[in-house]
Design a protein around this motif. Structure first.
Motif, mmCIF file in Angstrom:
data_model
loop_
_atom_site.group_PDB
_atom_site.id
_atom_site.type_symbol
_atom_site.label_atom_id
_atom_site.label_comp_id
_atom_site.label_asym_id
_atom_site.label_seq_id
_atom_site.Cartn_x
_atom_site.Cartn_y
_atom_site.Cartn_z
ATOM 1 N N ARG A 12 11.305 1.609 9.391
ATOM 2 C CA ARG A 12 9.860 1.600 9.169
ATOM 3 C C ARG A 12 9.258 0.272 9.615
ATOM 4 O O ARG A 12 9.982 -0.680 9.893
ATOM 5 C CB ARG A 12 9.543 1.891 7.713
ATOM 6 N N GLU A 13 7.947 0.222 9.658
ATOM 7 C CA GLU A 13 7.255 -1.013 10.035
ATOM 8 C C GLU A 13 7.640 -2.136 9.083
ATOM 9 O O GLU A 13 7.723 -1.932 7.871
ATOM 10 C CB GLU A 13 5.741 -0.790 9.989
ATOM 11 N N TYR A 15 6.718 -5.651 7.398
ATOM 12 C CA TYR A 15 5.540 -6.452 7.068
ATOM 13 C C TYR A 15 5.955 -7.883 6.746
ATOM 14 O O TYR A 15 6.796 -8.096 5.867
ATOM 15 C CB TYR A 15 4.818 -5.864 5.850
ATOM 16 N N ASN A 43 9.771 -4.913 1.453
ATOM 17 C CA ASN A 43 8.857 -4.528 2.518
ATOM 18 C C ASN A 43 7.786 -3.556 2.013
ATOM 19 O O ASN A 43 6.610 -3.682 2.367
ATOM 20 C CB ASN A 43 9.651 -3.919 3.670
#
Length: 80
Positions: A12-13, A15, A43
Protein backbone atom coordinates in the motif's frame (compact mmCIF):
# COMPACT_ATOMS: atom_id res chain seq x y z
CA UNK A 1 12.13 8.38 12.18
CA UNK A 2 10.72 6.69 9.05
CA UNK A 3 13.96 4.82 8.46
CA UNK A 4 13.13 2.53 11.41
CA UNK A 5 10.09 1.08 9.64
CA UNK A 6 10.54 -2.07 7.54
CA UNK A 7 8.35 -1.33 4.52
CA UNK A 8 9.93 -3.91 2.22
CA UNK A 9 6.81 -6.10 2.08
CA UNK A 10 4.18 -3.37 2.09
CA UNK A 11 2.15 -2.95 -1.06
CA UNK A 12 0.00 0.00 0.00
CA UNK A 13 0.96 3.66 -0.19
CA UNK A 14 3.65 4.57 2.33
CA UNK A 15 3.04 7.75 4.31
CA UNK A 16 5.99 9.69 5.74
CA UNK A 17 5.62 10.79 9.36
CA UNK A 18 5.03 14.57 9.42
CA UNK A 19 7.08 16.60 11.89
CA UNK A 20 4.05 17.58 13.98
CA UNK A 21 3.03 13.95 14.46
CA UNK A 22 6.59 12.94 15.35
CA UNK A 23 6.68 15.78 17.89
CA UNK A 24 3.33 14.68 19.34
CA UNK A 25 4.55 11.08 19.71
CA UNK A 26 7.68 12.26 21.50
CA UNK A 27 5.87 14.86 23.58
CA UNK A 28 3.29 12.36 24.79
CA UNK A 29 5.99 9.79 25.54
CA UNK A 30 4.55 7.11 23.24
CA UNK A 31 7.19 7.03 20.52
CA UNK A 32 8.47 3.61 21.61
CA UNK A 33 4.92 2.21 21.67
CA UNK A 34 4.43 3.57 18.14
CA UNK A 35 7.68 2.01 16.92
CA UNK A 36 6.74 -1.32 18.53
CA UNK A 37 3.65 -1.54 16.31
CA UNK A 38 3.86 -3.42 13.00
CA UNK A 39 4.80 -1.27 10.01
CA UNK A 40 1.32 -1.50 8.51
CA UNK A 41 -0.24 -0.14 11.72
CA UNK A 42 2.22 2.73 11.89
CA UNK A 43 1.53 3.55 8.24
CA UNK A 44 -2.25 3.22 8.63
CA UNK A 45 -2.27 5.63 11.57
CA UNK A 46 -0.26 8.23 9.63
CA UNK A 47 -2.38 7.87 6.50
CA UNK A 48 -5.60 8.10 8.49
CA UNK A 49 -4.44 11.26 10.26
CA UNK A 50 -2.95 13.03 7.22
CA UNK A 51 -5.94 12.32 4.96
CA UNK A 52 -8.23 14.37 7.22
CA UNK A 53 -9.66 17.32 5.30
CA UNK A 54 -10.28 19.60 8.27
CA UNK A 55 -7.68 20.59 10.88
CA UNK A 56 -10.16 19.68 13.64
CA UNK A 57 -10.52 16.18 12.26
CA UNK A 58 -6.74 15.80 11.98
CA UNK A 59 -6.31 16.82 15.62
CA UNK A 60 -9.08 14.46 16.73
CA UNK A 61 -7.47 11.55 14.88
CA UNK A 62 -4.03 12.39 16.22
CA UNK A 63 -5.41 12.45 19.76
CA UNK A 64 -7.12 9.08 19.17
CA UNK A 65 -3.85 7.50 17.99
CA UNK A 66 -1.96 8.90 20.97
CA UNK A 67 -4.63 7.65 23.38
CA UNK A 68 -4.57 4.16 21.84
CA UNK A 69 -0.79 4.00 22.02
CA UNK A 70 -0.88 5.13 25.64
CA UNK A 71 -3.55 2.59 26.52
CA UNK A 72 -1.89 -0.26 24.62
CA UNK A 73 -3.64 -3.33 23.26
CA UNK A 74 -5.87 -1.27 20.96
CA UNK A 75 -5.53 -0.46 17.26
CA UNK A 76 -8.20 1.61 15.51
CA UNK A 77 -10.70 0.81 18.29
CA UNK A 78 -9.98 -2.94 17.95
CA UNK A 79 -8.30 -5.08 20.58
CA UNK A 80 -4.94 -6.45 19.48
Amino acid sequence: MDEDIDISRMKREIYPVPDDIAAALSGRGVLEQYRARPAYQQNDYIGWITRAKRPETRQKRLAKMLDELEQGGVYMKMKV
